[in-house]
Design an enzyme around this catalytic site. Structure first.
Site, mmCIF file in Angstrom:
data_model
loop_
_atom_site.group_PDB
_atom_site.id
_atom_site.type_symbol
_atom_site.label_atom_id
_atom_site.label_comp_id
_atom_site.label_asym_id
_atom_site.label_seq_id
_atom_site.Cartn_x
_atom_site.Cartn_y
_atom_site.Cartn_z
ATOM 1 N N THR A 28 0.848 -1.197 0.000
ATOM 2 C CA THR A 28 0.000 0.000 0.000
ATOM 3 C C THR A 28 0.882 1.245 0.000
ATOM 4 O O THR A 28 1.930 1.255 0.657
ATOM 5 C CB THR A 28 -0.894 -0.008 1.257
ATOM 6 O OG1 THR A 28 -1.743 -1.161 1.196
ATOM 7 C CG2 THR A 28 -1.771 1.241 1.331
ATOM 8 N N GLY A 29 0.411 2.286 -0.695
ATOM 9 C CA GLY A 29 1.141 3.553 -0.666
ATOM 10 C C GLY A 29 1.505 4.000 -2.070
ATOM 11 O O GLY A 29 1.221 3.315 -3.062
ATOM 12 N N SER A 30 2.182 5.142 -2.152
ATOM 13 C CA SER A 30 2.471 5.708 -3.476
ATOM 14 C C SER A 30 3.493 4.864 -4.242
ATOM 15 O O SER A 30 3.406 4.745 -5.471
ATOM 16 C CB SER A 30 2.961 7.150 -3.323
ATOM 17 O OG SER A 30 4.076 7.216 -2.463
ATOM 18 N N GLY A 82 6.319 -0.749 -0.115
ATOM 19 C CA GLY A 82 7.234 0.324 0.272
ATOM 20 C C GLY A 82 7.484 0.308 1.768
ATOM 21 O O GLY A 82 7.103 -0.629 2.475
ATOM 22 N N ALA A 83 8.119 1.368 2.253
ATOM 23 C CA ALA A 83 8.382 1.506 3.691
ATOM 24 C C ALA A 83 8.530 2.988 4.009
ATOM 25 O O ALA A 83 8.790 3.803 3.115
ATOM 26 C CB ALA A 83 9.650 0.751 4.084
ATOM 27 N N ASP A 84 8.357 3.315 5.266
ATOM 28 C CA ASP A 84 8.589 4.701 5.712
ATOM 29 C C ASP A 84 10.040 4.901 6.124
ATOM 30 O O ASP A 84 10.593 5.985 5.943
ATOM 31 C CB ASP A 84 7.637 5.026 6.855
ATOM 32 C CG ASP A 84 6.193 4.933 6.398
ATOM 33 O OD1 ASP A 84 5.831 5.665 5.459
ATOM 34 O OD2 ASP A 84 5.444 4.099 6.937
ATOM 35 N N GLY A 95 3.449 1.803 7.791
ATOM 36 C CA GLY A 95 2.144 2.206 8.321
ATOM 37 C C GLY A 95 1.837 3.672 8.158
ATOM 38 O O GLY A 95 0.819 4.146 8.666
ATOM 39 N N GLY A 96 2.716 4.381 7.419
ATOM 40 C CA GLY A 96 2.427 5.787 7.146
ATOM 41 C C GLY A 96 1.056 5.945 6.486
ATOM 42 O O GLY A 96 0.357 6.928 6.692
ATOM 43 N N GLU A 103 -0.750 -5.279 5.959
ATOM 44 C CA GLU A 103 0.562 -5.445 5.321
ATOM 45 C C GLU A 103 1.361 -6.529 6.049
ATOM 46 O O GLU A 103 1.982 -7.391 5.423
ATOM 47 C CB GLU A 103 1.334 -4.120 5.357
ATOM 48 C CG GLU A 103 0.736 -3.055 4.456
ATOM 49 C CD GLU A 103 1.355 -1.678 4.617
ATOM 50 O OE1 GLU A 103 1.150 -0.848 3.728
ATOM 51 O OE2 GLU A 103 2.035 -1.421 5.629
HETATM 52 C C1 5RP Z 1 1.448 2.134 4.133
HETATM 53 C C2 5RP Z 1 2.912 1.890 4.169
HETATM 54 C C3 5RP Z 1 3.722 2.412 3.028
HETATM 55 O O1 5RP Z 1 4.476 1.381 2.506
HETATM 56 C C4 5RP Z 1 4.641 3.494 3.523
HETATM 57 O O2 5RP Z 1 3.863 4.465 4.184
HETATM 58 C C5 5RP Z 1 5.412 4.130 2.369
HETATM 59 O O3 5RP Z 1 4.532 4.858 1.578
HETATM 60 P P1 5RP Z 1 4.993 5.585 0.252
HETATM 61 O O4 5RP Z 1 5.350 4.521 -0.732
HETATM 62 O O5 5RP Z 1 3.762 6.365 -0.166
HETATM 63 O O6 5RP Z 1 6.157 6.483 0.575
HETATM 64 O O7 5RP Z 1 3.457 1.302 5.067
HETATM 65 O O8 5RP Z 1 0.818 1.689 5.295
#
Ligand code: 5RP
Length: 220
Positions: A28-30, A82-84, A95-96, A103
């Site tokens: 999930t995420g961009s 992805g990851a924060d 979890g951003g 996930e």
């Molecule tokens: C969502 C997540 C995303 O992987 C994380 O927040 C990174 O997001 P992005 O790819 O938008 O930078 O853990 O719950």
């Protein structure tokens, strides 16, 4: 290169990890969205996907990719997300976007976790990014007190409900020198559903997009 171009480069590199005829675990995420768009181009080569959020499920469906319930899936060769933040051992804060619980569940079933990131996510010590903790709503205050005792400063993510109907506390000011221990400790707090530390089950492979190309880093 812009950050979006770097995210897309990492996501495109992850398509090489998709196994023909398989079901793919999707984050999930961009950054994961770029992966979903790439998966859309090769949808005839896969059986379908398991999504880690309603948002990703909708995007996968829009590409005509078949969605599977995780309970009906016994084999998931790869999970891409992805990851924060990610450290040198490939432990992560996630979890951003608030999808941490699903996930973590999908990642737990997958044989390989491929993390797709740009270099802004790489850190020496996890914790600059506030650690998301998914909490049962009635336990919010008690969990916040317990997190404060661990040295964090929990802040309720306002106006946000997870796909599971819960709330998120974003925990600031943690310097996470032992991510496995803290992941376990926070999970022991009654009322916590999951925390965003992915250390017990970190990434197996990091695809790190840099200005000079995508680097592959495998966990030891
Ligand atoms: C969502 C997540 C995303 O992987 C994380 O927040 C990174 O997001 P992005 O790819 O938008 O930078 O853990 O719950």
């Amino acid at each position: 290169m812009t950050q979006d171009e770097l995210k897309k480069a990492a996501a495109e590199a992850a398509l090489d990890f998709v196994i023909d005829g398989s079901i793919v675990g999707v984050g999930t995420g961009s950054t994961a969205n770029f992966f979903i768009d790439g998966l859309g181009r090769m949808k005839d080569r896969i059986r379908g996907a398991v999504a880690s959020s309603e948002a990703s499920a909708q995007r996968l469906a829009a590409h005509g990719i078949a969605l599977f319930d995780l309970n009906d899936v016994t084999e998931l060769p790869v999970y891409v997300d992805g990851a924060d933040e990610i450290d040198a051992s490939l432990a992560m804060i996630k979890g951003g976007g608030g999808a941490l619980t699903r996930e973590k569940i999908v990642a737990a079933v997958a044989d390989r976790f491929v993390c797709i990131c740009d270099t802004s996510k790489q850190v020496d010590v996890l914790g600059r990014f506030p650690l998301p903790v998914e909490v049962i709503p009635m336990a919010r205050a008690q969990v916040a007190r317990a997190l404060a005792k661990l040295g964090g400063r929990p802040v309720l993510r306002t106006g946000f409900t997870t796909d599971n109907g819960n709330v998120i506390l974003d925990v600031h000011d943690l310097k996470i020198t032992d991510p496995v221990r803290l992941e376990d400790e926070i999970n022991q707090i009654v009322g916590v559903v999951t925390n965003g530390l992915f250390a017990r089950r970190g990434a197996d492979t990091l695809l790190l997009a840099t200005a000079s190309g995508v680097q592959r880093i495998d966990a030891l």
